[in-house]
Write a protein that holds these residues in place. Structure first.
Motif, PDB file in Angstrom:
ATOM      1  N   UNK A 270     -76.119  17.477 -15.865  1.00  0.00           N
ATOM      2  CA  UNK A 270     -77.796  17.430 -15.684  1.00  0.00           C
ATOM      3  C   UNK A 270     -78.263  16.778 -14.517  1.00  0.00           C
ATOM      4  N   UNK A 271     -78.018  15.799 -14.566  1.00  0.00           N
ATOM      5  CA  UNK A 271     -78.665  14.946 -13.527  1.00  0.00           C
ATOM      6  C   UNK A 271     -78.445  15.610 -11.760  1.00  0.00           C
ATOM      7  N   UNK A 272     -76.515  15.332 -12.419  1.00  0.00           N
ATOM      8  CA  UNK A 272     -76.465  15.348 -11.002  1.00  0.00           C
ATOM      9  C   UNK A 272     -76.599  17.298 -10.492  1.00  0.00           C
TER      10      UNK A 272
ATOM     11  N   UNK B 295     -84.496  23.213 -25.670  1.00  0.00           N
ATOM     12  CA  UNK B 295     -85.870  22.576 -26.696  1.00  0.00           C
ATOM     13  C   UNK B 295     -86.050  21.171 -26.469  1.00  0.00           C
ATOM     14  N   UNK B 296     -86.959  21.349 -25.100  1.00  0.00           N
ATOM     15  CA  UNK B 296     -87.240  19.986 -24.617  1.00  0.00           C
ATOM     16  C   UNK B 296     -88.973  19.878 -26.939  1.00  0.00           C
ATOM     17  N   UNK B 297     -87.735  18.701 -27.078  1.00  0.00           N
ATOM     18  CA  UNK B 297     -88.646  18.149 -28.351  1.00  0.00           C
ATOM     19  C   UNK B 297     -89.967  16.774 -28.110  1.00  0.00           C
ATOM     20  N   UNK B 298     -90.032  16.920 -29.544  1.00  0.00           N
ATOM     21  CA  UNK B 298     -90.841  15.289 -29.731  1.00  0.00           C
ATOM     22  C   UNK B 298     -90.574  14.341 -28.651  1.00  0.00           C
ATOM     23  N   UNK B 299     -89.510  13.876 -28.276  1.00  0.00           N
ATOM     24  CA  UNK B 299     -88.944  12.616 -27.715  1.00  0.00           C
ATOM     25  C   UNK B 299     -87.932  13.093 -26.196  1.00  0.00           C
ATOM     26  N   UNK B 300     -89.376  13.810 -25.684  1.00  0.00           N
ATOM     27  CA  UNK B 300     -89.077  14.599 -24.813  1.00  0.00           C
ATOM     28  C   UNK B 300     -89.183  12.807 -23.757  1.00  0.00           C
ATOM     29  N   UNK B 301     -90.566  12.124 -23.692  1.00  0.00           N
ATOM     30  CA  UNK B 301     -90.255  11.036 -22.946  1.00  0.00           C
ATOM     31  C   UNK B 301     -88.782   9.940 -22.855  1.00  0.00           C
ATOM     32  N   UNK B 302     -88.778   9.961 -24.436  1.00  0.00           N
ATOM     33  CA  UNK B 302     -87.512   9.304 -24.681  1.00  0.00           C
ATOM     34  C   UNK B 302     -86.564   9.538 -23.758  1.00  0.00           C
ATOM     35  N   UNK B 303     -86.261  10.983 -24.061  1.00  0.00           N
ATOM     36  CA  UNK B 303     -85.107  11.279 -23.648  1.00  0.00           C
ATOM     37  C   UNK B 303     -84.947  11.228 -22.340  1.00  0.00           C
ATOM     38  N   UNK B 304     -85.949  11.107 -22.063  1.00  0.00           N
ATOM     39  CA  UNK B 304     -86.023  11.351 -20.330  1.00  0.00           C
ATOM     40  C   UNK B 304     -86.096   9.932 -19.147  1.00  0.00           C
ATOM     41  N   UNK B 305     -85.920   9.067 -20.325  1.00  0.00           N
ATOM     42  CA  UNK B 305     -85.924   7.319 -19.676  1.00  0.00           C
ATOM     43  C   UNK B 305     -84.542   6.795 -20.128  1.00  0.00           C
ATOM     44  N   UNK B 306     -83.926   7.312 -21.404  1.00  0.00           N
ATOM     45  CA  UNK B 306     -82.678   6.941 -21.720  1.00  0.00           C
ATOM     46  C   UNK B 306     -81.794   6.482 -21.294  1.00  0.00           C
ATOM     47  N   UNK B 307     -81.622   4.955 -21.221  1.00  0.00           N
ATOM     48  CA  UNK B 307     -80.761   4.527 -19.798  1.00  0.00           C
ATOM     49  C   UNK B 307     -79.305   5.237 -20.260  1.00  0.00           C
ATOM     50  N   UNK B 308     -79.436   4.967 -21.522  1.00  0.00           N
ATOM     51  CA  UNK B 308     -77.318   5.751 -21.498  1.00  0.00           C
ATOM     52  C   UNK B 308     -77.418   6.958 -21.835  1.00  0.00           C
ATOM     53  N   UNK B 309     -77.387   8.254 -20.471  1.00  0.00           N
ATOM     54  CA  UNK B 309     -77.317   9.059 -20.861  1.00  0.00           C
ATOM     55  C   UNK B 309     -76.146   9.386 -21.830  1.00  0.00           C
TER      56      UNK B 309
ATOM     57  N   UNK C  40     -79.635  18.925 -11.178  1.00  0.00           N
ATOM     58  CA  UNK C  40     -80.889  17.957 -10.934  1.00  0.00           C
ATOM     59  C   UNK C  40     -80.802  17.663  -9.223  1.00  0.00           C
ATOM     60  N   UNK C  41     -79.916  16.667  -8.975  1.00  0.00           N
ATOM     61  CA  UNK C  41     -80.509  16.179  -7.946  1.00  0.00           C
ATOM     62  C   UNK C  41     -78.897  17.079  -6.236  1.00  0.00           C
ATOM     63  N   UNK C  42     -78.252  17.827  -6.676  1.00  0.00           N
ATOM     64  CA  UNK C  42     -78.411  18.410  -5.516  1.00  0.00           C
ATOM     65  C   UNK C  42     -78.684  19.958  -5.576  1.00  0.00           C
ATOM     66  N   UNK C  43     -78.897  20.821  -6.909  1.00  0.00           N
ATOM     67  CA  UNK C  43     -80.471  21.124  -6.515  1.00  0.00           C
ATOM     68  C   UNK C  43     -81.414  21.168  -5.496  1.00  0.00           C
ATOM     69  N   UNK C  44     -81.770  19.490  -5.679  1.00  0.00           N
ATOM     70  CA  UNK C  44     -82.796  18.777  -4.958  1.00  0.00           C
ATOM     71  C   UNK C  44     -82.914  18.865  -3.807  1.00  0.00           C
ATOM     72  N   UNK C  45     -81.420  18.403  -3.438  1.00  0.00           N
ATOM     73  CA  UNK C  45     -80.994  17.927  -1.965  1.00  0.00           C
ATOM     74  C   UNK C  45     -80.998  19.168  -1.069  1.00  0.00           C
ATOM     75  N   UNK C  46     -80.822  20.442  -1.401  1.00  0.00           N
ATOM     76  CA  UNK C  46     -80.431  21.553  -1.267  1.00  0.00           C
ATOM     77  C   UNK C  46     -82.704  22.119  -1.181  1.00  0.00           C
ATOM     78  N   UNK C  47     -83.299  21.929  -1.457  1.00  0.00           N
ATOM     79  CA  UNK C  47     -84.640  21.539  -1.275  1.00  0.00           C
ATOM     80  C   UNK C  47     -85.398  20.843  -0.142  1.00  0.00           C
ATOM     81  N   UNK C  48     -84.348  19.607  -0.140  1.00  0.00           N
ATOM     82  CA  UNK C  48     -84.733  18.327   0.790  1.00  0.00           C
ATOM     83  C   UNK C  48     -86.033  17.842   0.424  1.00  0.00           C
ATOM     84  N   UNK C  49     -85.905  17.844  -1.286  1.00  0.00           N
ATOM     85  CA  UNK C  49     -86.038  17.376  -2.512  1.00  0.00           C
ATOM     86  C   UNK C  49     -85.738  15.510  -2.962  1.00  0.00           C
ATOM     87  N   UNK C  50     -84.540  15.598  -2.240  1.00  0.00           N
ATOM     88  CA  UNK C  50     -84.030  14.652  -2.917  1.00  0.00           C
ATOM     89  C   UNK C  50     -84.467  13.379  -2.369  1.00  0.00           C
ATOM     90  N   UNK C  51     -85.395  13.122  -1.466  1.00  0.00           N
ATOM     91  CA  UNK C  51     -85.834  12.061  -0.775  1.00  0.00           C
ATOM     92  C   UNK C  51     -86.814  11.865  -2.310  1.00  0.00           C
TER      93      UNK C  51
END
Ligand SMILES: Nc1ncnc2c1ncn2[C@@H]1O[C@H](COP(=O)(O)OP(=O)(O)O)[C@@H](O)[C@H]1O
Ligand SMILES: [Mg+2]
Length: 342
Positions: free
Chosen positions: A192-194, A171-185, A196-207
């Motif tokens: 999820x970030x890990x 449920x991406x709430x109102x604090x979407x941007x805040x949650x995305x830039x939050x330093x302490x995940x 995401x990176x794994x899937x991105x590298x499969x699609x050669x989008x990690x760079x």
């Protein structure tokens, strides 16, 4: 600036990038050439699909040995016009099914209904034996059936990685941007970030993870759309015109990725105008015209069927299948626009 966390450069002013990772390899001259060099996968999954579907009679509404999705009497009307009128359709698990048909046949509307983005006037359908009629899109996705989405203007202002993280959020709430830039995940966000990176590298989008999604080329956007869908670990993925706007250099890799989804055990249902693509990667083809399913069967058989030729190819029925003129005019226009930018 309405939001401090937004990137300072609007994506609109960023130049379109080229598909660096692919253009270094021998680049096909045209989409048709690119498609001709796509090989049917000879993976175990591809062979199993072919083997099991060879036992299924190619008739409309036929039962499948291992049905994952079944639709019954699904109708959607807009005013006096019936956009979708599907009597009975079963989708076999673990195979690539192509949904083809002329413009306006109702393919996208049917996708929207099945995935909870639109409501039918009547009808029912179930996924993995569970009725999904009247269920919200988010809940449908949680049940394992996702459809890809075009990069909207809002999403194009986020980075590639942020797009991925957003796709994983329930449920991406109102604090979407805040949650995305939050330093302490939190633990979940870190996982999820890990992922995401794994899937991105499969699609050669990690760079490109920190690039604005809006700065990606047409083909890379399509890859990101697929990558986003995978964040929810779907059982079934639905792709609406995955090759639209993709330049020839990326077509092969895109089709390879779609086959890889099937080889990884996913069920794929995709809408595509290009007959070469359909022939090369699908295990089963369903033809829609004027809202109804008019034929279904293995790709080679369906594409030789006169009713299909009449329904799908219309006035172009004696045109060679290798001709670009078979591409939907809108898709062709997008391809040409893409070409001009390069
Ligand atoms: N929201 C809508 N309002 C009115 N008509 C619509 C709407 N969405 C789709 N249609 C109509 O329904 C028909 C099927 O459209 P669509 O599902 O987009 O076809 P396809 O994806 O096969 O090209 C078309 O005639 C289209 O104009
Ligand atoms: Mg459509």
């Amino acid at each position: 600036m309405p939001d401090e966390t937004l990137p300072e450069t609007p994506p609109e002013t960023l130049p379109e990038t080229t598909e660096n990772d692919v253009t270094e390899v021998t680049e096909p001259e045209s989409t048709v050439e690119a498609l001709e060099s796509v090989e049917r996968s000879d993976s175990a999954a591809a062979k199993a699909a072919e083997h099991v579907l060879a036992t299924v009679e190619p008739t409309v509404g036929v039962s499948k040995p291992d049905t994952i999705l079944v639709a019954d009497g699904v109708q959607r009307r807009f005013g006096g016009m019936t956009a979708v009128d599907v009597d009975h359709l079963e989708v076999q698990r673990g195979v690539i099914t192509a949904l083809i048909g002329p413009n306006g046949a109702g393919k996208t509307t049917f996708f929207n209904l099945l995935t909870g983005f639109d409501k039918p006037n009547q009808g029912s359908w179930s996924f993995e034996g569970k009725s999904l009629a009247g269920i919200s899109a988010a809940k449908v996705a949680r049940n394992g059936m996702v459809r890809t989405f075009q990069l909207t203007k809002a999403l194009s202002r986020l980075t590639v990685l942020q797009n991925m993280q957003l796709a994983a959020m329930d449920n991406p709430g109102e604090n979407l941007f805040a949650s995305l830039v939050k330093p302490l995940w939190s633990g979940t966000e870190k996982r999820n970030a890990e992922k995401a990176l794994e899937i991105l590298s499969r699609f050669k989008l990690d760079a490109k993870k920190d690039d604005f999604a809006g700065s990606l080329s047409g083909g890379q956007r399509k890859l990101l759309e697929m990558a986003r869908a995978l964040m929810t670990d779907p059982t079934m993925i639905m792709l609406d015109e995955p090759m639209a706007g993709v330049n020839p250099a990326l077509v092969q890799s895109l089709l390879g990725h779609i086959q890889a989804l099937r080889d990884d055990g996913m069920t794929v249902l995709f809408v595509e105008h290009d007959m070469h693509a359909v022939r090369h990667i699908s295990d089963w083809v369903v033809v829609m015209a004027e809202g109804r399913i008019v034929a279904e069967g293995p790709p080679a058989a369906v594409m030789q069927d006169q009713a299909v030729v009449d329904a799908y190819l219309g006035a172009h029925h004696d045109t060679d299948l290798g001709d670009d003129s078979l591409l939907d005019p809108a898709v062709l226009a997008r391809l040409e626009a893409e070409e001009e930018k390069r």
